[in-house]
Design an enzyme around this catalytic site. Structure first.
Site, PDB file in Angstrom:
ATOM      1  N   ARG A  24       0.816  -1.213   0.000  1.00 21.13           N
ATOM      2  CA  ARG A  24       0.000   0.000   0.000  1.00 21.13           C
ATOM      3  C   ARG A  24       0.850   1.262   0.000  1.00 21.13           C
ATOM      4  NH1 ARG A  24      -4.776  -2.706   2.445  1.00 21.13           N
ATOM      5  NH2 ARG A  24      -6.586  -1.353   2.310  1.00 21.13           N
TER       6      ARG A  24
ATOM      7  N   ARG B  58      -9.942   6.400   4.609  1.00 20.64           N
ATOM      8  CA  ARG B  58      -9.265   5.297   3.905  1.00 20.64           C
ATOM      9  C   ARG B  58      -9.092   5.620   2.429  1.00 20.64           C
ATOM     10  NH1 ARG B  58     -13.095   0.626   5.297  1.00 20.64           N
ATOM     11  NH2 ARG B  58     -11.781  -0.652   3.954  1.00 20.64           N
TER      12      ARG B  58
HETATM   13  P1  AMP Z   1      -8.250  -4.015   3.963  1.00 22.35           P
HETATM   14  O1  AMP Z   1      -8.903  -5.203   4.554  1.00 22.35           O
HETATM   15  O2  AMP Z   1      -7.194  -4.373   2.956  1.00 22.35           O
HETATM   16  O3  AMP Z   1      -9.220  -2.997   3.437  1.00 22.35           O
HETATM   17  O4  AMP Z   1      -7.444  -3.291   5.141  1.00 22.35           O
HETATM   18  C1  AMP Z   1      -8.122  -2.779   6.277  1.00 22.35           C
HETATM   19  C2  AMP Z   1      -7.189  -1.827   7.035  1.00 22.35           C
HETATM   20  O5  AMP Z   1      -6.020  -2.539   7.467  1.00 22.35           O
HETATM   21  C3  AMP Z   1      -6.660  -0.652   6.227  1.00 22.35           C
HETATM   22  O6  AMP Z   1      -7.575   0.436   6.213  1.00 22.35           O
HETATM   23  C4  AMP Z   1      -5.388  -0.329   6.996  1.00 22.35           C
HETATM   24  O7  AMP Z   1      -5.670   0.360   8.193  1.00 22.35           O
HETATM   25  C5  AMP Z   1      -4.878  -1.708   7.383  1.00 22.35           C
HETATM   26  N1  AMP Z   1      -3.988  -2.275   6.335  1.00 22.35           N
HETATM   27  C6  AMP Z   1      -4.231  -3.364   5.556  1.00 22.35           C
HETATM   28  N2  AMP Z   1      -3.218  -3.596   4.723  1.00 22.35           N
HETATM   29  C7  AMP Z   1      -2.308  -2.618   4.959  1.00 22.35           C
HETATM   30  C8  AMP Z   1      -1.048  -2.296   4.390  1.00 22.35           C
HETATM   31  N3  AMP Z   1      -0.508  -3.021   3.394  1.00 22.35           N
HETATM   32  N4  AMP Z   1      -0.376  -1.222   4.892  1.00 22.35           N
HETATM   33  C9  AMP Z   1      -0.886  -0.490   5.906  1.00 22.35           C
HETATM   34  N5  AMP Z   1      -2.080  -0.721   6.466  1.00 22.35           N
HETATM   35  C10 AMP Z   1      -2.802  -1.779   6.001  1.00 22.35           C
END
Ligand code: AMP
Length: 194
Positions: free
Chosen positions: A89, A147
């Site tokens: 990310r 986000r």
């Molecule tokens: P997701 O399920 O991929 O939408 O991720 C949910 C949340 O987890 C995100 O809004 C971030 O807070 C955190 N997160 C997930 N993947 C990452 C990443 N690669 N780098 C930083 N934060 C992450």
């Protein structure tokens, strides 16, 4: 190995498509969001830390994220390949991923970007997912907005990182789930993997 990054803003369908792809291509699915949620559920120290960022719609710091991703990847001895979902990310994460795969004598094959340009569509999808899953960061309009801002500020440059290496594949993410999947399969079936 076939190593794919599945890329796109929150709500683009990365998790949905990853689930279908791992079944068809027998790849290992690594989702940092799922790893963090499992840690939150398990009440681990990492979970507590991750939650403090996730609840605000912020990215978890790179060092923490990279370390957990690498340790999860190393649990798999001889995978056919990985699907990285929600990782990298940031460009720093993308560089760390390259270094990690290099240690395994491998590299990223392609970055598949699910293109959903309409913000309203993303917010709508996330809200629906929030109702179905109970995910707190999918249920609060302010967190969702943050986000999406994080995505445009820190994550979208990752697409350029892979495009500059000729590894990017863009596909329309606002078709039906099956149509998007068919387009992804057509692309993947055309890739020659070393
Ligand atoms: P997701 O399920 O991929 O939408 O991720 C949910 C949340 O987890 C995100 O809004 C971030 O807070 C955190 N997160 C997930 N993947 C990452 C990443 N690669 N780098 C930083 N934060 C992450």
């Amino acid at each position: 190995m076939l190593n794919l990054v599945i890329f796109g803003p929150p709500g683009a369908g990365k998790g949905t498509q990853s689930a279908k792809l791992i079944e068809k291509y027998h790849l290992v699915h690594l989702s940092t969001g799922d790893i963090f949620r499992a840690n939150i559920k398990g009440g681990t120290e990492l979970g507590l830390l991750a939650k403090s960022y996730m609840d605000k719609g912020l990215l978890v710091p790179d060092e923490v994220t990279i370390n957990i991703l690498e340790s999860e990847a190393n649990k798999h001895q001889h995978p056919k390949g990985f699907i990285f979902d929600g990782f990298p990310r940031t460009v720093a994460q993308a560089k760390a991923l390259d270094a990690m795969l290099e240690k395994k004598g491998s590299s990223i094959t392609s970055m598949i970007s699910l293109e959903v340009p309409e913000l309203d569509e993303l917010v709508k999808r996330i809200m629906i997912r929030g109702k179905e899953s109970g995910r707190s960061d999918d249920s609060d309009a302010n967190i969702i907005q943050k986000r999406i801002t994080e995505y445009f500020d820190k994550t979208s440059p990752v697409k350029e990182y892979y495009n500059a290496q000729g590894k990017g594949f863009m596909t329309n993410g606002i078709l039906t789930i099956d149509e998007v999947f068919e387009n992804l399969c057509n692309f993947i079936d055309g890739i020659k993997v070393s």
